[in-house]
Write a protein that holds these residues in place. Structure first.
Motif, short mmCIF file in Angstrom:
data_model
loop_
_atom_site.label_atom_id
_atom_site.label_comp_id
_atom_site.label_asym_id
_atom_site.label_seq_id
_atom_site.Cartn_x
_atom_site.Cartn_y
_atom_site.Cartn_z
N ILE A 88 0.06 -5.72 0.37
CA ILE A 88 -1.14 -6.04 -0.40
C ILE A 88 -0.87 -7.54 -0.61
O ILE A 88 -2.04 -8.34 -0.51
N TYR B 27 0.86 -1.13 0.01
CA TYR B 27 -0.06 0.00 -0.05
C TYR B 27 0.88 1.29 -0.18
O TYR B 27 2.06 1.08 0.13
N THR C 11 2.66 -1.60 4.63
CA THR C 11 1.45 -2.69 4.60
C THR C 11 1.37 -3.51 3.25
O THR C 11 1.32 -2.72 2.15
N GLU D 242 -9.50 2.00 0.06
CA GLU D 242 -9.69 0.76 -0.41
C GLU D 242 -10.68 -0.15 0.34
O GLU D 242 -11.60 -0.68 -0.25
N ASP D 243 -10.37 0.03 1.79
CA ASP D 243 -11.22 -0.72 2.62
C ASP D 243 -12.60 -0.01 2.41
O ASP D 243 -13.57 -0.78 2.61
N ARG E 91 -6.87 -8.10 -4.08
CA ARG E 91 -5.44 -8.25 -4.47
C ARG E 91 -5.14 -8.40 -6.01
O ARG E 91 -4.45 -7.87 -6.35
N LYS F 113 -4.82 2.27 1.92
CA LYS F 113 -5.56 1.02 2.39
C LYS F 113 -6.71 1.55 3.03
O LYS F 113 -8.07 0.81 2.94
#
Length: 791
Positions: A104, A97, A102, A347-348, A309, A344
């Motif tokens: 992916i 990310y 973090t 994206e979440d 992903r 992130k």
């Protein structure tokens, strides 16, 4: 006296001999004594005959040494440094990310990412030396003494031990195999010596750390640091580095998550490593005392392409290859560390909104299994793709709806036509400048007029609704097909296409050079549509949101290979269209959100000032919502796709709804995502610099408007914009002037008088009379391509 003449002589001789000589003489007479050697020295008897003389020992030793020296030179000459084995060079690509930490996913058969030596924590390097080869920097590539000691310990039952130096271990990992054969050991010996002459100690240590196996399918210290501690190798603590060095001795046995019963042995080895660091002065006693055994992370699931992903990996790889940063074959070999622009939290938020507003709404109707959601979100200020949603799950739906170019974008293209009109100072067929308050004939099925009369294309409005004379602003609110098809002809379709490219829609998108572009009727054929994807449209809307400044989108923030950073495309901001043109379009799209009856009213739920447009593809096979706030440009689309064969299907009847519009589920998803993605940020309004006379004032009524009702005016020449919170008014400003309609209101399809070609594009390929040359137009009562939708 004796008759023997010699007897007296012998005796005389014997009488002068020593007692030993007499004894020897007696033994000879009895046959027991050995005969003297030819040299006069006695022969060796008994065990002494089996022992070599010192001359023999010296000669044998010299011969052996000569043989060994000869064998060494022969071996040195014959054994060359081979190419690296495939397993040692294989790496995985790591996708991260935007925070750079973090993960992916990882993509590749071997979990390894090579790093430079200076990207490995210094204490972790020292810990490895303390565990494996403390004299690495001061001794030769091979250690015969260590090899002999290891062989002796192994032979005497003290366990198998390796006498190999780090250089030899690296040779085994990188150039040879793990087989325990004599030939492999001989090759290892000579290659190590040659390698030590060709590479520095730092290079060898770096190679060793990148090729060693640490358990958990982690090859190399970078992969190991992630596998056990979720850290980069550069961030390892002393305790963590010592633990990874411990694993080199027994990777599986010392993984305490899998074998907690081996904790005493693992900790003893860990202590041995730290004590070695102190002994070599790489760690002070005080630092050693303060170092505590680290917490070992649990094994993580094998990285896969499940969820989003796979879609992200696919989009990233496509970006890298399209921009000639990395070719496909190099990507397949792995070793790239890719920091994406994907944030992130955003994206979440996209995943959560899609689940809530689309997938949780599906029932058991036949059409429900055809629903596919996709979307892309771009930061207009940077051009970075901050969220990409490809579908429910890459392992279930491998075709990404975020980058799918097989569905028509519908009326989300109408703002491009209007922006082009402003960019080119376009006029209507009768010479009136096109502004938000210019009046067009909004009658459904109205013939599009060219410089020489009808061009053979007359699209219906959604549900066949007639709007009569209507301002451009209100026509955008209601997505009136007949108005924007005529406007595309007025501006000139080639100029509109040029503006689309200026805004960032790629050349690969097949935009028809006909007024059918107003309905988003893209693509030359069903088998090879070359239409616009949500990503393509998000780029265009991000440029509008950025006041006409185009920044080519990126989904990659940084890419490295073996510690080296690769160059990325130059994304210099360019004023693609005049700011006044972009900002005036933004003000008009705010009206689509804020005006009662506007098709994009769903955006209000985001809590942010918003500019948006909806779209519906032919035969209701796709529904779009494209819009932006001052901080974020996002496009959401629903596609109908048959999972069995990939064929496009109608969305009608899905989600317990007779008809899916862009303002329905796509709009709800857009609003929910935007609200969450921008949560915590201070709400700000658009900062617009509009064209003179472009204040948007739309009527409240949807009834046809005549120039006598006082409801349609040209804004004062102040460049001011109506605040989004202010409702449109039917009372014109006192300084406004009335704009005449194109034609008088009529209940039949008008036949406009032929006007001078002041607004048309003389290079337009449309036939001046008769049918549509491209096959995308309408020549009868039913539009064969676009049906009756457009909103």
């Amino acid at each position: 006296m004796s008759d023997d003449p010699n007897r007296s002589t012998d005796r005389g001789a014997d009488s002068n001999a020593s007692p030993d000589a007499h004894q020897a003489a007696g033994l000879r007479q009895e046959g027991w004594a050995p005969r003297p050697a030819a040299s006069g020295r006695p022969r060796r008897t008994g065990l002494r005959r089996l022992l070599p003389t010192w001359r023999m020992a010296l000669g044998g030793t010299l011969t052996l040494l000569l043989l060994l020296v000869g064998a060494f030179f022969v071996g040195y000459a014959l054994v060359s440094i081979p190419d690296a084995n495939a397993a040692a060079t294989a790496q995985s690509n790591v996708y991260l990310y935007s925070d750079g930490k973090t993960e992916i996913s990882r993509d590749g058969a071997v979990n390894r990412q090579n790093v430079q030596l200076d990207q490995i924590a210094k204490t972790a390097r020292y810990a490895t030396l303390a565990a494996e080869d403390r004299k690495f920097y001061h001794e030769s590539a091979v250690s015969p003494k260590s090899m002999l000691r290891a062989a002796w310990n192994t032979a005497t039952g003290k366990g198998k031990q390796s006498g190999s130096t780090i250089t030899q271990q690296y040779v085994k990992n990188y150039y040879l195999t793990q087989s325990q054969t004599a030939s492999r050991k001989v090759k290892e010996f000579f290659i190590a010596i040659k390698l030590d002459q060709n590479e520095s100690k730092d290079q060898i240590l770096q190679g060793y750390l990148n090729t060693s196996y640490y358990g958990r399918n982690a090859y190399g210290i970078e992969a190991a640091a992630q596998a056990y501690f979720s850290e980069n190798a550069s961030d390892l603590t002393t305790a963590q580095g010592a633990y990874l060095a411990t694993l080199l001795n027994a990777p599986s046995e010392y993984d305490l998550s899998a074998h907690p019963e081996n904790a005493p042995a693992a900790k003893a080895r860990w202590n041995y490593v730290l004590d070695g660091m102190v002994k070599e002065h790489w760690l002070t006693p005080a630092q050693r005392a303060a170092t505590k055994f680290p917490a070992i992370g649990k094994p993580k699931p094998v990285a896969s392409k499940a969820g989003q992903r796979g879609y992200i990996i696919e989009a990233v790889n496509q970006y890298l290859t399209d921009n000639h940063i990395v070719d496909a074959s190099a990507l397949s070999r792995g070793g790239y560390r890719i920091v994406t622009t994907i944030q992130k939290p955003k994206e979440d938020a996209f995943v959560k909104a899609a689940q809530k507003d689309v997938y949780d709404q599906l029932g058991h109707a036949k059409q429900d299994k055809y629903v596919r959601a996709g979307g892309v979100s771009i930061d207009p200020a940077t051009g970075d793709v901050v969220a990409l949603y490809g579908g429910i799950d890459y392992t279930k739906q491998y075709v990404s709806s975020a980058t799918n170019r097989t569905y028509q974008p519908g009326s989300t293209f109408k703002p491009v036509i209007f922006t082009s009109a402003l960019q080119n100072d376009s006029t209507t067929q009768d010479g009136r400048t096109i502004t938000p308050t210019t009046i067009y004939n909004g009658t459904s099925g109205r013939q599009v007029q060219g410089p020489n009369g009808p061009v053979g294309y007359h699209p219906d409005n959604e549900d066949g609704t007639d709007y009569g004379n209507i301002t451009v602003t209100r026509a955008m609110d209601k997505s009136v097909n007949s108005v924007f098809a005529q406007m595309a002809q007025d501006v000139g379709t080639k100029k509109v296409i040029a503006t689309a490219h200026d805004l960032g829609i790629p050349d690969a998108v097949d935009i028809p050079q006909t007024p059918a572009m107003a309905l988003g009727a893209f693509g030359s054929s069903q088998s090879d549509p070359n239409s616009a994807s949500p990503l393509d449209m998000a780029q265009a809307y991000a440029t509008l949101a950025n006041h006409g400044v185009e920044i080519p989108y990126s989904i990659v923030a940084k890419i490295t290979k073996d510690g080296d950073t690769l160059g990325l495309p130059d994304r210099k901001p360019v004023q693609a269209v005049p700011r006044s043109a972009a900002d005036t379009t933004t003000a008009m799209l705010q009206s689509v959100v804020d005006t009662p009856g506007g098709t994009a009213a769903a955006a209000q739920a985001s809590g942010w000032p918003s500019a948006a447009k909806t779209g519906t593809a032919e035969n209701d096979k796709a529904a779009w919502f494209a819009g932006y706030t001052p901080k974020l440009a996002t496009v959401v689309a629903l596609f109908g796709m048959n999972p069995a064969n990939g064929a496009q299907e109608k969305l009608n009847g899905s989600m317990n709804t007779a008809r899916i519009n862009g303002g329905g589920p796509p709009g709800a998803l857009w609003a929910d995502y935007t609200a969450t993605a921008l949560k915590g940020q201070q709400v700000s309004d658009f900062d617009l610099d509009m064209q003179q006379g472009s204040q948007t004032v739309a009527p409240q009524s949807d009834q046809p408007t005549t120039p006598d009702d006082g409801g349609i005016t040209t804004a004062p020449s102040t460049g001011a914009t109506t605040p989004p919170s202010q409702q449109p008014t039917t009372t014109p400003p006192t300084t406004g002037t009335t704009v005449p309609p194109t034609t008088p209101p009529t209940s039949t399809v008008p036949t406009d008088p032929v006007q001078p070609p002041t607004g048309g594009d003389p290079t337009d390929t449309l036939a001046p009379q008769g049918g549509d040359q491209s096959g995308t137009g309408r020549t009868g009562g039913t539009d064969s391509l676009t049906g009756t939708r457009g909103g």
